[in-house]
Design a protein around this motif. Structure first.
Motif, mmCIF file in Angstrom:
data_model
loop_
_atom_site.group_PDB
_atom_site.id
_atom_site.type_symbol
_atom_site.label_atom_id
_atom_site.label_comp_id
_atom_site.label_asym_id
_atom_site.label_seq_id
_atom_site.Cartn_x
_atom_site.Cartn_y
_atom_site.Cartn_z
ATOM 1 N N THR A 49 0.523 -1.440 -0.103
ATOM 2 C CA THR A 49 -0.142 0.052 -0.043
ATOM 3 C C THR A 49 0.222 1.308 0.153
ATOM 4 O OG1 THR A 49 0.077 -0.458 2.176
ATOM 5 C CG2 THR A 49 -2.051 -1.116 0.687
ATOM 6 N N GLY A 50 2.022 1.006 0.235
ATOM 7 C CA GLY A 50 3.567 2.474 0.156
ATOM 8 C C GLY A 50 2.793 3.112 1.799
ATOM 9 N N ARG A 51 2.819 2.559 2.532
ATOM 10 C CA ARG A 51 2.786 2.913 3.929
ATOM 11 C C ARG A 51 4.913 3.030 4.054
ATOM 12 N NH1 ARG A 51 -0.044 0.924 9.210
ATOM 13 N NH2 ARG A 51 1.013 3.002 9.689
ATOM 14 N N ARG A 52 4.610 1.526 3.427
ATOM 15 C CA ARG A 52 6.565 1.143 3.919
ATOM 16 C C ARG A 52 7.439 0.591 1.965
ATOM 17 N NH1 ARG A 52 9.729 1.214 8.466
ATOM 18 N NH2 ARG A 52 8.150 1.191 9.776
ATOM 19 N N ARG A 74 -2.159 6.454 -4.888
ATOM 20 C CA ARG A 74 -2.548 4.940 -4.423
ATOM 21 C C ARG A 74 -4.436 4.720 -3.923
ATOM 22 N NH1 ARG A 74 2.388 0.811 -3.772
ATOM 23 N NH2 ARG A 74 4.126 2.550 -3.227
ATOM 24 N N ARG A 75 -4.376 5.671 -3.098
ATOM 25 C CA ARG A 75 -5.592 5.581 -2.827
ATOM 26 C C ARG A 75 -6.582 5.803 -3.873
ATOM 27 N NH1 ARG A 75 -10.134 3.858 -1.581
ATOM 28 N NH2 ARG A 75 -11.293 4.557 0.293
ATOM 29 N N SER A 80 -7.236 0.541 -2.011
ATOM 30 C CA SER A 80 -7.146 0.886 -0.589
ATOM 31 C C SER A 80 -7.269 -0.254 0.974
ATOM 32 C CB SER A 80 -8.642 1.350 0.049
ATOM 33 O OG SER A 80 -9.499 -0.339 0.093
ATOM 34 N N ARG A 81 -7.422 0.428 2.526
ATOM 35 C CA ARG A 81 -6.924 -0.153 2.743
ATOM 36 C C ARG A 81 -7.229 -0.385 4.596
ATOM 37 N NH1 ARG A 81 -0.667 -1.543 5.469
ATOM 38 N NH2 ARG A 81 -1.705 -1.808 7.542
ATOM 39 N N ARG A 147 -15.041 2.486 -4.673
ATOM 40 C CA ARG A 147 -14.995 1.804 -6.078
ATOM 41 C C ARG A 147 -13.512 1.138 -5.710
ATOM 42 N NH1 ARG A 147 -18.502 -1.288 -7.871
ATOM 43 N NH2 ARG A 147 -20.505 -0.336 -7.701
ATOM 44 N N PRO A 148 -12.982 0.652 -4.603
ATOM 45 C CA PRO A 148 -10.935 0.542 -5.074
ATOM 46 C C PRO A 148 -11.625 -0.985 -6.403
ATOM 47 C CG PRO A 148 -12.354 0.166 -2.752
ATOM 48 C CD PRO A 148 -13.209 0.921 -2.922
ATOM 49 N N ARG A 149 -10.393 -0.739 -6.734
ATOM 50 C CA ARG A 149 -10.339 -2.288 -7.864
ATOM 51 C C ARG A 149 -9.034 -3.540 -6.283
ATOM 52 N NH1 ARG A 149 -6.228 -0.449 -11.697
ATOM 53 N NH2 ARG A 149 -5.685 1.407 -10.609
#
Ligand SMILES: Nc1ncnc2c1ncn2[C@@H]1O[C@H](COP(=O)(O)OP(=O)(O)O)[C@@H](O)[C@H]1O
Ligand SMILES: [Mg+2]
Length: 232
Positions: A49-52, A74-75, A80-81, A147-149
């Motif tokens: 998710t790109g946090r790290r 990304r969101r 999404s997370r 509507r995340p993929r």
């Protein structure tokens, strides 16, 4: 749909994730991530998710390299997370929180999310006043808005009973299918993962043990040794 290629994450000299690859081919499926505490499950989710920032490897979503994209990018582009966000605005009502996020991310069908997750009854309740199990479903609802993929859920069933965990996974299985979203879910309840997930990745000490269909993972000798006992 999601391709993780030889991903590594180091905390100083410690390799929390070491050369892990996995692939989720189809949309609208559930992918489970299992492994003992410290296996690197959350680190994997953070790197996807790109946090790290990974120290090596790539993440591709729908053929696009997103490895160095920001969390925000990304969101906005369908990843999404779930966070335990219900407590961020404890004095907001559940519906107010959902509507706030829905207006930011142009969600056309908030009612559909609320219906499927059976949140109608707590819609007008303050977020900090509802039952824990309801809060977990609000977290999933927040991750579904826009509507995340691809949706990444790190232990969405933490703290739930076995029956509540099964019910949560039933909801998830319905949602991924209905909304054609792919969900990657970290979960401790191995029975629930084998029952509901279409594909599974097993990690141990930062390394990939096995990845594939439930049948393939269940038959893997290293997985059997690590989780399922040695009885064959
Ligand atoms: N910020 C950090 N700094 C240093 N070590 C960390 C950090 N986060 C996690 N770790 C270590 O990395 C390993 C993997 O952690 P984590 O991804 O949280 O595992 P899991 O989610 O599977 O329990 C553990 O040994 C943990 O102690
Ligand atoms: Mg974790």
């Amino acid at each position: 749909m999601l391709r993780v290629d030889r991903l590594s994450v180091a905390y100083g000299s410690f390799k929390a994730l070491d050369d892990v690859s996995l692939e989720v081919a189809r949309r609208g499926t559930l992918h489970g991530v299992i492994g003992p505490n410290g296996a690197g499950k959350s680190t994997l989710m953070d790197a996807i998710t790109g946090r790290r920032r990974p120290t090596g490897g790539r993440v591709h979503v729908d053929g696009q390299d997103v490895t160095h994209r920001s969390v925000g990018w990304r969101r906005r582009h369908g990843m999404s997370r779930s966070f335990q966000r219900t407590s961020i605005f404890p004095d907001l009502r559940v519906g107010e929180q959902l509507e706030l996020v829905a207006s930011q991310l142009n969600e056309p069908n908030l009612n559909g999310i609320v219906d499927t997750l059976q949140l109608g009854a707590v819609y007008d309740e303050r977020a900090d006043g509802i039952a824990y199990g309801d809060q977990r479903r609000v977290d999933i609802a927040l991750a579904l808005v826009g509507r995340p993929r691809l949706m990444l859920l790190d232990e969405p069933a933490a703290g739930l009973s076995t029956a509540e965990t099964v019910s949560l996974f039933e909801h998830l299985a319905t949602l991924v299918c209905e909304r054609e979203v792919t969900a990657v879910v970290v979960e401790h309840d191995v029975d629930a993962v084998f029952r509901f997930c279409d594909s599974i990745t097993a990690l141990d000490q930062g390394c990939l043990l096995a990845s594939g269909t439930p049948a393939e993972v269940r038959a893997d000798p290293r997985v059997i040794a690590a989780y399922l006992g040695t009885a064959a």
